[in-house]
Design an enzyme around this catalytic site. Structure first.
Site, PDB file in Angstrom:
ATOM      1  N   ASP A 341     -21.527  22.102  -3.235  1.00  0.00           N
ATOM      2  CA  ASP A 341     -20.652  22.425  -1.999  1.00  0.00           C
ATOM      3  C   ASP A 341     -19.417  21.463  -2.075  1.00  0.00           C
ATOM      4  OD1 ASP A 341     -19.785  23.005   0.882  1.00  0.00           O
ATOM      5  OD2 ASP A 341     -20.410  21.068   1.230  1.00  0.00           O
ATOM      6  N   ASP A 535     -24.284  19.122   1.961  1.00  0.00           N
ATOM      7  CA  ASP A 535     -24.413  18.174   2.886  1.00  0.00           C
ATOM      8  C   ASP A 535     -24.311  18.687   4.434  1.00  0.00           C
ATOM      9  OD1 ASP A 535     -21.621  18.632   3.155  1.00  0.00           O
ATOM     10  OD2 ASP A 535     -21.364  16.762   4.002  1.00  0.00           O
ATOM     11  N   ASP A 539     -25.160  24.429   4.833  1.00  0.00           N
ATOM     12  CA  ASP A 539     -25.712  24.396   3.257  1.00  0.00           C
ATOM     13  C   ASP A 539     -27.230  24.749   3.621  1.00  0.00           C
ATOM     14  OD1 ASP A 539     -23.322  24.034   2.282  1.00  0.00           O
ATOM     15  OD2 ASP A 539     -23.277  22.013   2.432  1.00  0.00           O
TER      16      ASP A 539
END
Length: 641
Positions: A341, A535, A539
């Site tokens: 990410d 995080d 996600d």
């Protein structure tokens, strides 16, 4: 996991006393064995049965715990286990008059057990010392007075105080302007960390330079540290495939070798019935059978393999990485694709003003208009502009008649001037001319117009973490070349970050379902073993569906941390490569132990079956190999990653 004593020194003394009392029988038995062998050599056992009595006492002193365990297992219906094997083999040795060897087998087995207990105890203490650091008291400010209470009794939103050198008992929000903290217990990092007002402070950190005050944000049992402790305890329950296989293997293996030991005695006897010329000596074949039994004990495998994984989990914890089970130590060694990410994972997740371009008389004048317009906003971009202006000590203008235009920006009247602050689309909406090249800028841009005239812009960006480039380089040195970025940010920003970090596959403009679709597409190729690193709450789905989900635990969302298989406690993406190295080192040590144990045992089993190996070689093949395997397993706890 905690000591119940009031004073750690008292606990330590008690532990030492327990160790000494546990080792005393082994020491006495060892002295008696050596003395007995000396007496036998000089012919001092003159009375009938005196040697048997002497060695029997030495045997029972060392072997009673093993015999008792064998009896307990027998009562529970478990006939084939290492305790039974040792009992049968050593009692058999006494039956054929091999007293010293019978004592030696049990004695060295007990010494091996003591080493195993010590190794496991050290591993447990290392993890406990690293993580079980919850303070037993908290200083809470009630009615303006400090009270010392147990942290469990402190409520959310209460004010607590921590003196310099004390450990933070609860998660909270910083009330001081700034302070320095030792975060080693949570992150494995020795370097102090500076935390500023309004930022989170986690239980387990140590205030290093001043008295600090926090507003408690989570109850005691929901603190970051409490959650980590629960995860570590649960990690020991999640076994790696190799561990589970060895357990199943031992249950099948033990009855097989017991049957083979019987056949070593029986087959030569049956052969002698048909071949009178064959000289069958029952005592010799029984001795070979007993040697075979001693060698066949699976101690080295049953103990050293779980210890290897336990050591790997401990080594990772010291590096600020939490594996939620030994199975994930195995899984991460197979990873060949790492997907990151962007925001909060590869970048800091904090916007910073990078550039100011003003067509007014000064940059300060432009900043005054923009920050005055944004002063009521809580948006991350507005906060970043305010912080930047605070450092420049820019005075604010009084605002009135603020109108928000969704998706565009703000219209505000400041000190009699009509001011527009937002994105370039806002100026287009009001038909205000501005430089067209602004539309091609990849980073976040905030433009401003005063009284219908373009005044300039601010350029902001979410800066990469200090170790983001290192993270990518280290993954490539581990032969992981398929590295990707997924983000909801616009494609131009994501592509720019990918170029900076050396990642060619960078995908932007993705909603959470877009990330899921991307991972699903990757999984259609069975050769892709995917680790996703993220995080945020959004996600959690991709963390769950990846082969290994890795969450940033320092400031990551609870949903991401709970869903992930591995938690990086200091939010450093470079720790992904560290986690892979620890996983590979653990696997290497485990397989070294398997090959060592099988190789030596197979060789000595053959030698024992044909009568070459004695009980002394059998002791080495069992206890000696177990000790070597244990020492090899605990080596990972000393390794630097």
């Amino acid at each position: 996991m905690g000591c119940n004593c009031n004073h750690h020194s008292g606990c330590h003394i008690q532990e030492e006393k327990k160790k000494k009392s546990k080792n005393l029988p082994v020491i006495i038995s060892l002295i008696m064995l050596g003395t007995g062998m000396g007496m036998n050599h000089f012919g001092w056992f003159t009375l009938p049965g005196s040697a048997l009595v002497w060695y029997a006492i030495a045997y029972l002193i060392a072997g009673w715990p093993v015999l008792r365990e064998a009896f307990e297992q027998l009562r529970q219906g478990d006939f084939f286990n290492e305790f039974m094997l040792m009992g049968i083999a050593t009692i058999g040795a006494f039956c054929i008059g091999e007293y010293p060897e019978g004592v030696a087998v049990m004695l060295f087995y007990s010494i091996g057990e003591a080493f195993q207990d010590r190794a496991v105890g050290n591993a447990q203490r290392n993890i406990k010392a690293l993580l079980d650091v919850r303070p037993e008291t908290a200083t809470v400010i009630r009615n303006g007075q400090p009270e010392t209470v147990h942290p469990e009794t402190v409520n959310v939103n209460e004010l607590i105080e921590i003196k310099a050198g004390e450990r933070v008992p609860l998660d909270g929000t910083m009330q001081n302007e700034q302070a320095s903290f030792n975060t080693a217990a949570l992150t494995g990092e020795s370097r102090p960390r500076t935390i500023r007002k309004g930022e989170p402070v986690l239980a387990g950190m140590i205030a290093t330079d001043r008295v600090i005050q926090l507003i408690v944000s989570k109850p005691y049992n929901e603190s970051t540290l409490a959650r980590i402790l629960v995860m570590v305890q649960e990690a020991n329950e999640r076994k790696a495939p190799v561990e589970l296989f060895i357990r199943k293997f031992a249950r099948i293996y033990t009855p097989i070798v017991t049957g083979l030991a019987v056949l070593i005695v029986l087959i030569p006897f049956l052969y002698s019935l048909g071949m009178p010329a064959f000289d069958y000596i029952f005592r010799d074949w029984l001795y070979r059978s007993l040697v075979f039994l001693v060698i066949s004990c699976p101690c080295a495998l049953v103990v050293s393999i779980p210890l290897g994984y336990f050591g790997g989990i401990g080594a990772a914890s010291r590096a600020g990485i939490l594996f939620k089970g030994g199975n994930y130590l195995d899984a991460i060694t197979q990873i060949n694709t790492v997907v990151f990410d962007k925001t909060g994972t590869l970048t800091k997740g904090v916007f910073e003003v990078q550039h100011v371009e003003s067509v007014l008389s000064t940059q300060e004048e432009l900043l005054r208009y923009i920050v005055s317009a944004e002063q009521q906003s809580t948006h991350p971009i507005a906060r970043a502009i305010s912080e930047y202006a605070d450092k420049k000590e820019i005075p604010l203008l009084p605002s009135s008649a603020t109108t928000e235009i969704p998706g565009h920006g703000l219209e505000v009247y400041l000190d009699g001037h009509k001011v527009l602050v937002g994105n370039p689309r806002l100026l287009s909406r009001y038909q205000i001319a501005y430089p067209m090249e602004l539309n091609a800028i990849a980073d976040t841009i905030v433009v401003c117009a005063v009284d219908g005239v373009y005044a300039g812009y601010l350029l902001l960006s979410d800066t990469p973490k200090e170790d983001a480039i290192t993270a990518v380089k280290e993954l490539k040195t581990l032969n992981i070349d398929n590295i990707q970025i997924l983000s909801g940010d616009k494609q131009a920003i994501v592509s720019k970050l990918g170029t900076e970090l050396g990642i060619s596959q960078a995908y932007g403009d993705l909603l959470p379902e877009g990330k899921v679709a991307h991972i699903e597409a990757l999984k259609t190729n069975p050769s892709n073993r995917i680790a996703f690193v993220g995080d945020g709450i959004n996600d959690a789905p991709v963390l769950a569906m990846s082969n290994v989900g890795i969450a940033m635990g320092g400031l990551g969302s609870d949903a991401a941390i709970e869903t992930a298989d591995i938690v990086i406690q200091n939010d450093q993406p470079a720790k992904v490569a560290t986690a892979i190295r620890i996983g590979r080192a653990t696997r290497r040590i485990v397989w070294e132990n398997i090959i060592l144990a099988f190789g030596v045992k197979f060789a000595v089993l053959l030698l024992g079956a044909i009568g070459i190996a004695t009980m002394w070689e059998a002791v080495f093949a069992d206890v000696g190999v177990a000790l070597i395997a244990i020492l090899n397993a605990i080596r990972i706890q000393k390794k630097k990653f």
